[in-house]
Design a protein around this motif. Sequence first.
Motif, PDB file in Angstrom:
ATOM      1  N   LEU A  66      46.487  19.750  -3.662  1.00  0.00           N
ATOM      2  CA  LEU A  66      46.628  21.192  -3.473  1.00  0.00           C
ATOM      3  C   LEU A  66      46.177  21.578  -2.068  1.00  0.00           C
ATOM      4  N   LEU A  67      45.083  20.968  -1.629  1.00  0.00           N
ATOM      5  CA  LEU A  67      44.567  21.292  -0.294  1.00  0.00           C
ATOM      6  C   LEU A  67      45.597  20.929   0.773  1.00  0.00           C
ATOM      7  N   GLN A 114      48.422  23.304   0.755  1.00  0.00           N
ATOM      8  CA  GLN A 114      48.063  24.600   1.346  1.00  0.00           C
ATOM      9  C   GLN A 114      47.889  24.496   2.865  1.00  0.00           C
ATOM     10  N   ILE A 115      47.324  23.377   3.320  1.00  0.00           N
ATOM     11  CA  ILE A 115      47.214  23.205   4.775  1.00  0.00           C
ATOM     12  C   ILE A 115      48.615  23.173   5.384  1.00  0.00           C
ATOM     13  N   HIS A 127      51.357  24.500   4.320  1.00  0.00           N
ATOM     14  CA  HIS A 127      52.036  25.799   4.301  1.00  0.00           C
ATOM     15  C   HIS A 127      51.350  26.810   5.223  1.00  0.00           C
ATOM     16  N   TRP A 128      50.008  26.849   5.190  1.00  0.00           N
ATOM     17  CA  TRP A 128      49.313  27.769   6.106  1.00  0.00           C
ATOM     18  C   TRP A 128      49.604  27.391   7.548  1.00  0.00           C
ATOM     19  N   LEU A 169      52.912  28.771   8.571  1.00  0.00           N
ATOM     20  CA  LEU A 169      52.892  30.203   8.901  1.00  0.00           C
ATOM     21  C   LEU A 169      52.286  30.411  10.286  1.00  0.00           C
ATOM     22  N   VAL A 170      51.169  29.716  10.538  1.00  0.00           N
ATOM     23  CA  VAL A 170      50.494  29.864  11.822  1.00  0.00           C
ATOM     24  C   VAL A 170      51.371  29.310  12.948  1.00  0.00           C
ATOM     25  N   ALA A 178      42.179  24.151   7.791  1.00  0.00           N
ATOM     26  CA  ALA A 178      41.663  23.517   6.573  1.00  0.00           C
ATOM     27  C   ALA A 178      40.749  24.474   5.830  1.00  0.00           C
ATOM     28  N   ILE A 204      40.818  27.752   5.923  1.00  0.00           N
ATOM     29  CA  ILE A 204      41.641  28.814   5.316  1.00  0.00           C
ATOM     30  C   ILE A 204      42.289  28.297   4.037  1.00  0.00           C
ATOM     31  N   SER A 205      42.708  27.042   4.069  1.00  0.00           N
ATOM     32  CA  SER A 205      43.329  26.469   2.877  1.00  0.00           C
ATOM     33  C   SER A 205      42.333  26.255   1.754  1.00  0.00           C
ATOM     34  N   THR A 263      44.827  31.069  -1.376  1.00  0.00           N
ATOM     35  CA  THR A 263      46.008  30.463  -1.993  1.00  0.00           C
ATOM     36  C   THR A 263      47.239  30.776  -1.163  1.00  0.00           C
ATOM     37  N   ILE A 264      48.124  29.809  -1.066  1.00  0.00           N
ATOM     38  CA  ILE A 264      49.436  30.120  -0.504  1.00  0.00           C
ATOM     39  C   ILE A 264      50.494  29.505  -1.403  1.00  0.00           C
ATOM     40  N   ASN A 265      51.533  30.284  -1.645  1.00  0.00           N
ATOM     41  CA  ASN A 265      52.661  29.844  -2.456  1.00  0.00           C
ATOM     42  C   ASN A 265      52.231  29.219  -3.781  1.00  0.00           C
ATOM     43  N   ASP A 296      59.138  33.900   3.497  1.00  0.00           N
ATOM     44  CA  ASP A 296      57.937  33.825   4.314  1.00  0.00           C
ATOM     45  C   ASP A 296      58.121  34.753   5.515  1.00  0.00           C
ATOM     46  N   GLY A 329      43.707  27.707  -5.855  1.00  0.00           N
ATOM     47  CA  GLY A 329      43.811  27.562  -4.401  1.00  0.00           C
ATOM     48  C   GLY A 329      42.921  28.490  -3.609  1.00  0.00           C
ATOM     49  N   LEU A 351      41.534  32.649  -2.827  1.00  0.00           N
ATOM     50  CA  LEU A 351      41.961  34.053  -2.911  1.00  0.00           C
ATOM     51  C   LEU A 351      43.425  34.169  -3.315  1.00  0.00           C
ATOM     52  N   GLU A 385      50.690  36.953   2.151  1.00  0.00           N
ATOM     53  CA  GLU A 385      50.367  35.668   2.772  1.00  0.00           C
ATOM     54  C   GLU A 385      50.624  35.726   4.274  1.00  0.00           C
ATOM     55  N   ASN A 401      39.257  21.796  -4.606  1.00  0.00           N
ATOM     56  CA  ASN A 401      40.003  22.295  -3.450  1.00  0.00           C
ATOM     57  C   ASN A 401      39.070  22.970  -2.457  1.00  0.00           C
TER      58      ASN A 401
END
Lengths: 553, 269, 355
Positions: free
Chosen positions: A120-121, A124-125, A127-128, A131-132, A289, A291-292, A296-298, A318, B228, B230, B240, C95
């Motif tokens: 999951l981490l 999320q990394i 996907h975040w 975005l960045v 990392a 932020i992830s 949560t993202i997606n 997005d 995950g 927040l 997001e 996580n």
Amino acid sequence: MSSASSVNTDAKPSSGSTRAKPANKFEAAADWTDGRLGIYSLARANLRKIFPDHWSFMLGEICLYSFVIIILTGVYLTLFFKPSMAEVVYHGPYAPLDGIKMSEAYASTMNISFEVRGGLLIRQIHHWAALVFVAAMLVHMMRVFFTGAFRKPREINWVFGFLLLVLGMFDGFFGYSLPDDLLSGTGIRFMEGAILAVPLVGTYIQMFLFGGEFPGTDIVPRFFTIHVLLIPGIMLGLLVAHLILVFYHKHTQWAGPGKTEKNVVGMPLMPVYMAKAGGFFFLVFGIIAAISAIATINPIWAYGPYRPDQVSTDAQPDWYMGFSEGLIRVMPGWEVRALGHTLNLGVFIPLMIFPLVLVAIAVYPFIEGWITGDKREHHILDRPRNAPVRTALGAAWISEYLVLLIGGGNDLFATHFHLSLNSITYFVRAGFFVVPVVVFFITKRWCLGLQRRDKDKVLHGRETGVIKRLPHGEFVEVHAQLPQDKLYKYVAHEQQQPVAIPAQVDENGVERKVGRLEKTRAKLSQGYFGEGGQIPKPTAEEHHEITSGHGHH
Amino acid sequence: MKKLSARRRHPLAALVVLLLALAATGGLYAAFAPAEKAQADSSAQSLAIDEGKKLFAVGCSSCHGLNGQGSSDGPSLVGVGSAAVDFQVGTGRMPAQQPGAQVPRKKVAYSQTEIDQLAAFVASLGPGPVTPTKDQYTSTDPNNVSKGGELFRTNCAQCHNFAGQGGALTRGKFAPSLDGVDAKHIYEAMQTGPQNMPSFPDTTMPEEQKKQIVAFVRHTTNDEPNPGGLALGSLGPVTEGLFGWIFGLGALIAVAIWVAAHTTKAKKS
Amino acid sequence: MSHDIPEEKLPEAHDASHGHEVAEHGDPFADPGLPAHEPRRTDIDERAAKRAERQVSLMFIVSMLATIGFIASYVIFPIDKIIYVFPLGHISALNFALGLTLGVALFCIGAGAVHWARTLMSDVEMPAERHPIEADDEVRNDVIEQFKTGAAESGFGRRKMLRNTLIGSMALVPLSGVVLLRDLGPLPEKKLDHTNWIEATEAKPIQLINMNTNQPMKAEDIEVGSLTFAKPEGLEESDEDFQQRIAKDALMLVRIAPEDIKDAKSRDLGFEGVLAYSKICTHVGCPISLYEQQTHHALCPCHQSTFDLSDGARVIFGPAGHPLPQLKITTDEKGFLVATGDFAEPVGPSFWERS
């Protein structure tokens, strides 16, 4: 290069080289490598290469590093992700989807999120960071735009950067489409509808892309290949070219004491920038990392698997596709039916404006270059205020982009600001045409105001906050003359003169043809640099006159 | 709401509804007047109706008419059933404060006893959906969450969003967030179709399925963790994106400023 | 008035730049040249430098500890452990722990390196010369000469036939690649014109199956103000082509009192006020189903096309170009709702071949 290779000719006897014995193991290893790769001549040019220091010069690094992070985490994800649309029934640890039918793509993403430790981490990394990545590319591009860093000799690198932005956007779209969840499936459905709206070939492209009717079983595996191989491959090539050009051109710099068009002032790559830029990679990775870890993202488990007859409101792409979503949402539903054919303008027009919005900014360097007719190299950056028309155009473009983003999120603006969805849509329709124009004029005036203030500072010094009473009773604030290095910052820029409108009659009084293009160019040039386009810079005479005591204000 | 369905016109419907209403109000009446438990159900019922009528005359009749027949300011309540009253008054939507695109949820103005009395009165005007009992909306089977989720995505998520966070409708109307809404009220909303929400009657969505949906909504808005981190409002990519710009890129730029800034010089002394 | 201000009010730092003598009456706007380097605390104070060194090392040590923490978290926390962390809510312990430790481990390496560079590495700014990108004329002419020689030696310009056939072959060869793409998918033919309701006929009608109950429905099951979704009889979720079929066949059933139905044709297609519309938006194909039962408006959640279901699903707002297709329904002998044919027009987004 030539000198290095000539030293290492194979004709030499067994000793291999005429070079003196290396002092230590490290030098020996370096010599060995140089004999094969010619690294010394490369390193001589670059090891102590000078880079100027400014935070805005690091925006590109954010892009580069987030791209690296995306590649690293992406490779990890491919170890677990199954790009297949074969149907399975879920019996994993996530109870709210127990017994639900889904594709293997979705099920494997569930597996990554709930069964692979750290999966999951990494998701999320990935996907975040995406975005960045796109956000940083846009901001980086704006920095280059507003400072005029795209001017000769950097126009081609600007285009490389632009292509990276567009490819990054699309790779993001393909990426978030892969898990085959309810939200991303809705996005793919939109794409299908948009393709169908293309005249003549739309249905063919749709059938070939999806391998049949929507949704079929091919789209996720095909997107997977595009997402992990095709686009990143092209991007990697462009990225390398982009960086080579940055090194080759050497970085631009702000105007200041000792800085000229012929030099670059800063600190050397080795060691300062190796530490700073190398360290920045870890800083970027660390922040993403963290932020992830906290956001949560997606959350694909919450969306549920895709089914063409299900949907959730708040169906948005997005953020980087948000402006195209805005275009699509606010377009009136025009449709032309004639001669046994249907032209779906309600979708096709936004589909055509979408690339235009991007291309408008991409071609700007060439347009400006043509208007100014400036063929010189530029390495000193413009302060945005000193290029009012360019700055105003950029601000207008950003405002257009923001208006469209509001259009793309109209339902959330409606619910969270207690507005009517319809009113927001009407506002965006009008705003699409009005807001950029208003923003253009406001920004231009603003720039001119700042130019006047600069001129004031140069001629009258800075305000000290000290109030003095003059003999006749008037109170004035004492101004302090700026020191010369500050003064130089305000006057270092050059002001271009507009191209004269070509005379209709030549020096012999004979009428001559002036092309429409030439006239347009002259008019545009007047708009850029003519009266009202810039405030004349203070001259040394003005300064002298005022500072020598005659210049009471 | 205005029209009666064919089934509701059935001659026996009134009797069925009356019996159900009796059952529903009986328990509450017991709490209301425990000393009078010995009294016959029918008199308890009529007492509730009488009390409800008085409350109705004071609080509701100015818009809905003295006998709930409706007026230019409010729809007829004949045949809306006790479930509709329990939902509308129990979530504070009624009495309405001011006209607008939609009457929002707000502080409840009546006690549950009073609501039951009002419901009994309105139910007496004509047959309609009956306030559900606890058994009807309380789920014990853990599989109901996943079954309810599937039903929710088919029937509800298009307006209320995948996590029950609500969404926009036309011209200022909206599907409200389901956060913190009582299970009973969720059930009643499906039964009665309040305001612009369509109804999901038992004929097309059986009781058991409503129970499953309630189970899913309660799970997703109450018990569901956010592994995950927040949840960012569970609103999808818009929040997001905002978060990514402000906290992602924002933090990175702040760090970039530190990296690039000149180190403080030692002051000359 | 500025010259009245005594010089000492100015920050001392600027004195350095005065080293470059600017003549009293010279150009006041002239480039004063690079300012002299000013030392930092760490340049002149060995104790400050030592402190900076300790700070940097501390960051590297914290990074090491964080990596150990990462490995420990990986081992310790079960993947399904949920903890409450204010203000984040109930989140996965694993996580959170992995992300934070990884974040700290990476951040501290970066922060240490940057702090090192900022405090202990030289911060003397130095100029490097730029060289023009453009080659000088001699190089330029030389290259052009070489190219001309090469071109002449190849005979490319002279031997026209050679040149033309080469261009021809190069132009044709990519066609092989294009041809190979043919099997990516079938031709569109008339696939988009019909849904699977086409299998229904007067003689062999197809029942409308409630998506919720998986049962056929009678007209009286559909109440005024209610919303129901339906699929054709025989289509099961376990079918291999379920996704493809439901993408076209999905129906949205509403009941509107016949007197409230403004469009007579629409009323006739329905049965006693029960209307069966395609659930697939005519804009780009989202399953439209935000039905407002009082206004009879149906809104698409994707792009907000709004259709008036009481008026033949006329588009009253948004980007859709034409009404939702309506399926003609009636009842079979048992009273169940059935379709006796396909939609009169293609469902979903419009396309070029749609007449």
